[in-house]
Design an enzyme around this catalytic site. Structure first.
Site, PDB file in Angstrom:
ATOM      1  N   ASP A  42      -2.525  -5.585  29.824  1.00  0.00           N
ATOM      2  CA  ASP A  42      -3.036  -6.180  31.049  1.00  0.00           C
ATOM      3  C   ASP A  42      -3.301  -5.023  32.016  1.00  0.00           C
ATOM      4  OD1 ASP A  42      -3.456  -8.134  33.166  1.00  0.00           O
ATOM      5  OD2 ASP A  42      -1.461  -7.559  33.880  1.00  0.00           O
ATOM      6  N   ASP A  48      -3.857  -5.561  36.178  1.00  0.00           N
ATOM      7  CA  ASP A  48      -3.384  -5.766  37.548  1.00  0.00           C
ATOM      8  C   ASP A  48      -1.870  -5.947  37.595  1.00  0.00           C
ATOM      9  OD1 ASP A  48      -5.922  -5.888  39.127  1.00  0.00           O
ATOM     10  OD2 ASP A  48      -6.351  -7.498  37.705  1.00  0.00           O
TER      11      ASP A  48
END
Length: 245
Positions: A16, A18
């Site tokens: 991922d 953020d």
């Protein structure tokens, strides 16, 4: 007592972005709390924040609006957030240990991919000044939230983005190598929706939550990560040996 299955050997890692690789979740929170304050609302609770993290922007906005009851339509609120956020993305910095971890995996020739719900416009704003970090991902292995291979409504917590990222890694393997299976992938996530999607995809997972979110889910954290999951306080705490990398 149920028998504990042996974990498959890790052959690839998917990340991922953020809140996991860069501090953009902090910026999301600051902008959100600023707007809430202007309307006399309390700050965003971490339990609500946890539900929003990693979801596609339009879905996260709709969920936030249902909770906050701010006087906006979903479209107006999304635009208001976007306008405030875009001036802040130049301030993103790598999270502790992120660059070191990615470099270590590249040195070991472990295939890596990025799977982020950020759409291309935001992705470029968040990463343009962080070339030393994001150049470690091949463009072909960078899967964004507006990728046409992800059907509408199938963002995190659905498994699609992780499976698309895995497909990009397998497409780059030499013909003589067996394709990488989902259970041979180690996914790194800070958000619960993304973590759920990775588990649905059949991957092994490492949850790297904000300490405030971990506090909210302290009693249920092992249910969240499941049999093939781990919790790390920070990426630089990763022990490579136990994953066989």
């Amino acid at each position: 007592m149920s028998e504990i299955r042996q974990r498959p050997k890790i052959r690839a890692c998917i990340f991922d972005m953020d809140g996991l690789l860069i501090n953009s979740e902090d910026i999301y929170t600051e902008v959100t709390n600023s707007l809430l304050k202007e309307h006399g609302k309390p700050m965003l609770p971490w339990s609500v924040k946890a539900d929003l993290q990693g979801r596609p922007g339009t879905e996260a906005t709709a969920r936030f609006l249902a909770w906050s009851q701010l006087p906006y339509t979903p479209e107006e609120l999304y635009a208001a957030f976007a306008e405030r956020q875009k001036t802040r993305w130049k301030d993103t910095v790598p999270m502790p240990g992120a660059v070191e971890l990615l470099n270590k995996l590249k040195e070991k020739k472990v295939p890596i991919a990025l799977a982020t719900s950020s759409h291309r416009g935001n992705y470029l704003l968040k990463t343009a000044h962080l070339g030393h970090m994001f150049s470690l991902f091949d463009d072909a292995n960078t899967v964004l939230g507006d990728d046409p291979r992800i059907p509408k409504g199938r963002g995190k917590p659905e498994p699609d983005i992780w499976l698309v990222a895995l497909k990009t890694l397998n497409a780059m393997l030499p013909d003589h190598l067996e394709r990488i299976k989902p259970e041979e992938c180690l996914v790194f996530e800070d958000g619960i929706p993304g973590l759920m999607g990775a588990k649905k995809a059949g991957c092994q997972v490492v949850w790297v939550p904000d300490p405030n979110i971990l506090k909210v889910f302290e009693d249920t954290k092992h249910e969240i990560i499941g049999e093939w999951g781990e919790i790390l306080p920070r990426l630089d705490a990763l022990e490579f040996v136990k994953y066989g990398l």
